[in-house]
Design a protein around this motif. Sequence first.
Motif, short mmCIF file in Angstrom:
data_model
loop_
_atom_site.label_atom_id
_atom_site.label_comp_id
_atom_site.label_asym_id
_atom_site.label_seq_id
_atom_site.Cartn_x
_atom_site.Cartn_y
_atom_site.Cartn_z
N GLY A 1 0.72 -1.22 -0.04
CA GLY A 1 0.15 -0.07 -0.12
C GLY A 1 0.67 1.35 0.13
N THR A 2 2.06 1.18 -0.32
CA THR A 2 3.05 2.43 -0.29
C THR A 2 3.13 2.93 -1.75
OG1 THR A 2 4.93 1.16 -0.34
CG2 THR A 2 4.02 1.53 1.69
N LEU B 1 6.18 3.44 -17.87
CA LEU B 1 5.80 3.07 -16.47
C LEU B 1 6.12 3.91 -15.49
CD1 LEU B 1 4.41 0.98 -14.51
CD2 LEU B 1 6.99 -0.27 -14.29
N ARG B 2 5.36 4.43 -14.78
CA ARG B 2 5.68 5.56 -13.44
C ARG B 2 5.34 4.84 -12.06
NH1 ARG B 2 6.23 10.44 -16.52
NH2 ARG B 2 5.39 10.41 -18.61
N ILE B 3 6.13 5.09 -11.17
CA ILE B 3 5.84 4.72 -9.99
C ILE B 3 6.14 5.81 -8.79
CG2 ILE B 3 6.87 3.18 -8.06
CD1 ILE B 3 6.28 1.80 -10.78
N PHE B 4 4.85 6.09 -8.24
CA PHE B 4 4.71 7.11 -7.29
C PHE B 4 4.72 6.58 -5.73
CE2 PHE B 4 2.97 8.53 -11.33
CZ PHE B 4 3.33 9.93 -11.36
N ARG B 5 5.29 7.33 -4.92
CA ARG B 5 5.13 7.30 -3.28
C ARG B 5 3.68 7.79 -3.05
NH1 ARG B 5 9.48 9.24 -2.07
NH2 ARG B 5 10.82 7.15 -1.97
N LEU B 6 2.97 6.97 -2.49
CA LEU B 6 1.74 7.62 -2.00
C LEU B 6 1.43 8.55 -0.85
CD1 LEU B 6 -0.48 4.11 -2.60
CD2 LEU B 6 -0.31 6.11 -4.08
N ALA B 7 2.50 8.37 -0.12
CA ALA B 7 2.61 9.34 0.95
C ALA B 7 2.47 10.71 0.72
CB ALA B 7 3.79 8.90 1.99
N ASN B 8 3.26 11.17 -0.47
CA ASN B 8 3.19 12.57 -0.87
C ASN B 8 3.18 12.54 -2.36
OD1 ASN B 8 5.59 11.33 -1.56
ND2 ASN B 8 6.87 12.64 -0.63
#
Length: 218
Positions: free
Chosen positions: A10-11, A27-34
Amino acid sequence: QFNFAFSPDGTRLALTSASADCPGACLRIFRLANFEQIASIQLPITRLDTDWVHQLAFDPQNERIAIAYSIRGRGRIAVVDLSKGSLREFQEVESPVYMRLMAFTEDGNQIMLIRQVLPEIGTAADHKPELEALLIDAQTLELKWRQGLENVRDGFYGPGDHSKPEESFYYHAGMASDPAARRVYIAHADADRLTTIDFKEHASGPSIFVKNRRRSSD
């Protein structure tokens, strides 16, 4: 080209998209916290009119992402190592396909895949897609097992030239994976049936009838 998947912990969020700084698709990876973008990997997709991404799936360890996509209608599987930013590719060039479901097994060693094999355009009077189950080694991307699912209808069925819409049908079977048991369950769209694909035993179980459940009125 938009497709997405959340990491099991879930991060992180993985998504595919096209933009001015990424011709074709990335393909893009995002950190969900910010919602900070932490990675961007170019995919071998260059034409948005014929190429597209079907499925994304994180492995249970949050270390790799499997991508199912098509180039000129030919299905491909790629696995991205997030720690290295590298992409390895598995390809089958035998028929146009549409990837319907993809999931890692619980140990992350294999990839379960359900795909729809489509007739070549102009080669069949009647359009009758075929469903297949595939098991792929997640490390080598070697095809380990394949089985046709002749009893499951999924996709467009009818005249290949779409000349008689009244004789055409579109079926969308429901599918769900169980990574721990290494199974995929398929709810038929044309009958009250459930088919179980056992990837551990390399077998497709017999379809069973499922009774409709209706909530009684108060």
